[in-house]
Design an enzyme around this catalytic site. Sequence first.
Site, PDB file in Angstrom:
ATOM      1  CG  ASP A  58      -1.755   1.200   1.065  1.00  0.00           C
ATOM      2  OD1 ASP A  58      -1.755   2.034   0.400  1.00  0.00           O
ATOM      3  OD2 ASP A  58      -2.505   1.192   2.267  1.00  0.00           O
ATOM      4  CE1 TYR A 153      -7.033  11.693  -9.555  1.00  0.00           C
ATOM      5  CE2 TYR A 153      -7.151  13.401 -10.910  1.00  0.00           C
ATOM      6  CZ  TYR A 153      -6.665  12.124 -10.759  1.00  0.00           C
ATOM      7  OH  TYR A 153      -6.160  11.402 -11.802  1.00  0.00           O
ATOM      8  CE  LYS A 157      -3.243  11.985  -9.916  1.00  0.00           C
ATOM      9  NZ  LYS A 157      -2.077  10.966  -9.870  1.00  0.00           N
ATOM     10  CB  THR A 188      -7.433   3.175 -17.014  1.00  0.00           C
ATOM     11  OG1 THR A 188      -8.116   4.332 -16.105  1.00  0.00           O
ATOM     12  CG2 THR A 188      -6.362   3.682 -17.716  1.00  0.00           C
TER      13      THR A 188
END
Length: 249
Positions: A58, A153, A157, A188
Amino acid sequence: MQRLQDRVAVITGAGSGIGLATARRFAQEGAKVVAVDLDEVAGTKAADEVGGLFVKADVSQEDDVIRMFRTAHETYGSVDIAFNNAGISPPEDDSILTTGIDAWRRVQEVNLTSVYYCCKHAIPYMQRQGKGSIINTASFVAVMGSATSQISYTASKGGVLAMTRELGVQFAREGIRVNALCPGPVDTPLLQELFAKDPERAQRRLVHIPIGRFARAEEMAAAVAFLASDDASFITASEFLVDGGISSA
Ligand code: NAD
């Protein structure tokens, strides 16, 4: 002689999507692949397919990250390439007005703190070797705002990109290159999961991509293999946009 002949490459998130495509590409180019994933079934399958080694880890846990690089080094004798790629999609409702602190923290831990751990523990091996190539997966949203409200998110990034620049500059003289892959939307499981929750989001994204389609994971793998190789010997601290033009549209 292939471009990545006998280079030892640690790939996180190798069980699926961009990581899996890169494991295949690296192996084709001669690398010894250490496939890391939280998902034991997917990771083992990927490692078996490319004739590499699977390490269950992890990446949001520092001890796991230390162990995965140690295993790579003990097994193959070096750590030449670190593709720090594992990540998770934003929580369902990721607007700053509604995202809770627990969801925010989880995204930072998996997407950003993991990259901090991976760089922190890959670099000492590379310093001893006097060379190495690190590629961190950021996103096109790191260089532009996102119309789809994904604050945790996008912030994670952006952090990956800033860290990449900082480390690329700091370690350039030691022969260690650090670059960020900034993918546009790639077809994906991560993207499919996001779009399954909100199908209109897929359409909104698609109209903004100048190339007019989502990327294939193999198109990311080709860019990562280039960045990992000596063909990219003068490229460091860069944001490598592979986004079908979306960030300029
Ligand atoms: P994916 O979901 O197909 O694969 C991610 C892999 O990471 C999975 O195998 C998963 O098990 C693994 N993983 C998740 N959390 C982990 C953890 N804590 N420790 C170890 N492994 C873990 O996703 P993908 O689309 O291939 O995404 C890969 C990277 O690319 C991510 O960082 C993602 O944010 C980034 N990215 C994806 C897109 C896109 O459109 N797909 C766009 C920009 C950036």
